[in-house]
Every structure is written in C-alpha cells, then in structure tokens.
Design a protein around this motif. Sequence first.
Motif, mmCIF file in Angstrom:
data_model
loop_
_atom_site.group_PDB
_atom_site.id
_atom_site.type_symbol
_atom_site.label_atom_id
_atom_site.label_comp_id
_atom_site.label_asym_id
_atom_site.label_seq_id
_atom_site.Cartn_x
_atom_site.Cartn_y
_atom_site.Cartn_z
ATOM 1 N N GLN A 1 0.821 -1.205 0.000
ATOM 2 C CA GLN A 1 0.000 0.000 0.000
ATOM 3 C C GLN A 1 0.858 1.259 0.000
ATOM 4 O OE1 GLN A 1 -3.440 0.143 -0.297
ATOM 5 N NE2 GLN A 1 -2.877 2.245 -0.712
ATOM 6 N N LEU B 1 3.751 5.692 -5.757
ATOM 7 C CA LEU B 1 3.718 5.701 -7.227
ATOM 8 C C LEU B 1 2.596 6.562 -7.787
ATOM 9 C CD1 LEU B 1 4.508 1.943 -7.907
ATOM 10 C CD2 LEU B 1 6.040 3.900 -8.185
ATOM 11 N N ASN B 2 1.553 6.790 -7.004
ATOM 12 C CA ASN B 2 0.438 7.610 -7.481
ATOM 13 C C ASN B 2 0.698 9.052 -7.325
ATOM 14 O OD1 ASN B 2 -1.125 5.445 -8.236
ATOM 15 N ND2 ASN B 2 -2.029 5.227 -6.224
ATOM 16 N N GLU C 1 2.331 1.690 -3.491
ATOM 17 C CA GLU C 1 1.283 2.174 -4.405
ATOM 18 C C GLU C 1 0.996 3.653 -4.201
ATOM 19 O OE1 GLU C 1 -1.956 -0.526 -3.685
ATOM 20 O OE2 GLU C 1 -1.160 -2.025 -5.091
ATOM 21 N N ASN C 2 0.958 4.083 -2.942
ATOM 22 C CA ASN C 2 0.733 5.500 -2.659
ATOM 23 C C ASN C 2 1.870 6.367 -3.185
ATOM 24 O OD1 ASN C 2 -1.642 4.844 -1.355
ATOM 25 N ND2 ASN C 2 -0.767 4.931 0.697
#
Length: 58
Positions: free
Chosen positions: A51, A57-58, A54-55
């Motif tokens: 998680q 990369l966003n 992913e955060n």
Amino acid sequence: MSRILKRDKSIVITNSRKLVDTRNRIIHACDAVSDDIIWGIVIRHLPILKQEVENLLN
C-alpha cells in the motif's frame, strides 16, 4: 530500499530498517531465519508495504 531512502529523505516506509535487515539475513545467511518468521512478515508487513509503495507511485 536503502538506496531509495538515502536518495529521498521524505519517503517514509514502515519498518524499512527491519525489512532491509531481514533481507540481509536471508541473502547473506548471517542468522538462521525460520519459515514462521518469513511467513509472519509476508502476512503482516507485506500488505502495508504494498500500500505504501502504491501511494508513492500515485
């Protein structure tokens, strides 16, 4: 992970030092690492790491 954290001090990854230490133990066989320890890491810490990455990369 060590390189990422050295490059950008603003990146925060939970238990990053412990993750690096565990990797080093596994790769260099400095200590015996039991299957239970690895499985515990996979179950408890891998979802958090996923998680956080992913955060980032966003």
